[in-house]
Design a protein around this motif. Structure first.
Motif, mmCIF file in Angstrom:
data_model
loop_
_atom_site.group_PDB
_atom_site.id
_atom_site.type_symbol
_atom_site.label_atom_id
_atom_site.label_comp_id
_atom_site.label_asym_id
_atom_site.label_seq_id
_atom_site.Cartn_x
_atom_site.Cartn_y
_atom_site.Cartn_z
ATOM 1 N N MET A 105 11.832 11.195 -45.382
ATOM 2 C CA MET A 105 10.998 10.485 -44.406
ATOM 3 C C MET A 105 11.587 9.104 -44.109
ATOM 4 S SD MET A 105 8.373 7.880 -44.392
ATOM 5 C CE MET A 105 7.898 7.876 -46.098
ATOM 6 N N ASN A 125 13.124 7.947 -40.490
ATOM 7 C CA ASN A 125 12.585 6.775 -39.790
ATOM 8 C C ASN A 125 13.681 5.754 -39.503
ATOM 9 O OD1 ASN A 125 9.881 7.443 -39.352
ATOM 10 N ND2 ASN A 125 9.308 6.848 -41.424
ATOM 11 N N TYR A 160 15.867 7.277 -36.701
ATOM 12 C CA TYR A 160 15.106 7.178 -35.447
ATOM 13 C C TYR A 160 15.267 5.784 -34.829
ATOM 14 C CZ TYR A 160 10.776 6.540 -32.699
ATOM 15 O OH TYR A 160 9.865 6.239 -31.727
ATOM 16 N N ARG A 194 11.574 12.202 -35.637
ATOM 17 C CA ARG A 194 10.114 11.999 -35.657
ATOM 18 C C ARG A 194 9.411 13.217 -36.252
ATOM 19 N NH1 ARG A 194 9.159 8.425 -37.109
ATOM 20 N NH2 ARG A 194 7.003 8.997 -36.983
ATOM 21 N N GLU A 195 9.784 14.401 -35.803
ATOM 22 C CA GLU A 195 9.173 15.628 -36.324
ATOM 23 C C GLU A 195 9.345 15.699 -37.841
ATOM 24 O OE1 GLU A 195 7.519 18.136 -34.779
ATOM 25 O OE2 GLU A 195 7.780 17.400 -32.744
ATOM 26 N N ASP A 223 7.441 12.986 -39.887
ATOM 27 C CA ASP A 223 6.005 13.267 -39.911
ATOM 28 C C ASP A 223 5.650 14.403 -40.867
ATOM 29 O OD1 ASP A 223 5.554 11.226 -38.126
ATOM 30 O OD2 ASP A 223 5.165 12.528 -36.409
ATOM 31 N N SER A 251 6.181 13.260 -44.528
ATOM 32 C CA SER A 251 5.109 12.363 -44.945
ATOM 33 C C SER A 251 3.830 13.150 -45.228
ATOM 34 C CB SER A 251 4.858 11.312 -43.860
ATOM 35 O OG SER A 251 3.797 10.472 -44.217
ATOM 36 N N TYR A 252 3.504 14.079 -44.334
ATOM 37 C CA TYR A 252 2.296 14.879 -44.518
ATOM 38 C C TYR A 252 2.389 15.731 -45.781
ATOM 39 C CZ TYR A 252 -1.420 18.167 -44.153
ATOM 40 O OH TYR A 252 -2.519 18.922 -44.467
ATOM 41 N N CYS A 282 8.270 22.787 -43.532
ATOM 42 C CA CYS A 282 8.988 21.533 -43.725
ATOM 43 C C CYS A 282 10.486 21.801 -43.898
ATOM 44 C CB CYS A 282 8.423 20.783 -44.925
ATOM 45 S SG CYS A 282 9.072 19.104 -45.092
#
Length: 108
Positions: free
Chosen positions: A17, A21, A24, A44-45, A48, A51-52, A71
């Motif tokens: 993650m 980031n 990005y 971004r995908e 996210d 992180s989830y 994932c």
């Protein structure tokens, strides 16, 4: 705590993650941002979902296997896109993505 069995996956998810980031943000600074569009989108995908999943594993989700499978797929897609670019941030991101995908596959 039951989530401790997922600690290596949680660590890989967090590292991925962060790498996504960073990639990005760095891609947005490149001269040809349009050429980096797919990399930016997948960063971004990937950030996210990582992180989830990190949060879900810590709270002992009953969907660990299913989420980890998705994932891993997204991490591989992001890694494959990032490795196409010579930028250092893209190469480091690809490495983190592939490592994370492998960790996710262990629980999927």
């Amino acid at each position: 705590m039951s989530h401790e069995k997922y600690q290596s996956v949680v660590n890989a998810l967090h590292e991925c993650m962060e790498a996504c980031n960073h990639c990005y943000d760095a891609c947005l600074q490149e001269d040809d941002v349009k050429m980096m569009a797919e990399c930016i989108r997948l960063d971004r995908e990937c950030a996210d979902i990582c992180s989830y999943l990190e949060q879900a594993l810590v709270r002992n989700t009953p969907f660990a296997s299913e989420l980890a499978s998705v994932c891993a797929k997204i991490c591989e897609a992001c890694g494959n896109e990032c490795k196409k670019h010579d930028h250092d941030h893209c190469q480091k991101c690809a490495e983190a993505c592939f490592k994370c995908a492998e960790e996710c596959k262990k629980i999927s």
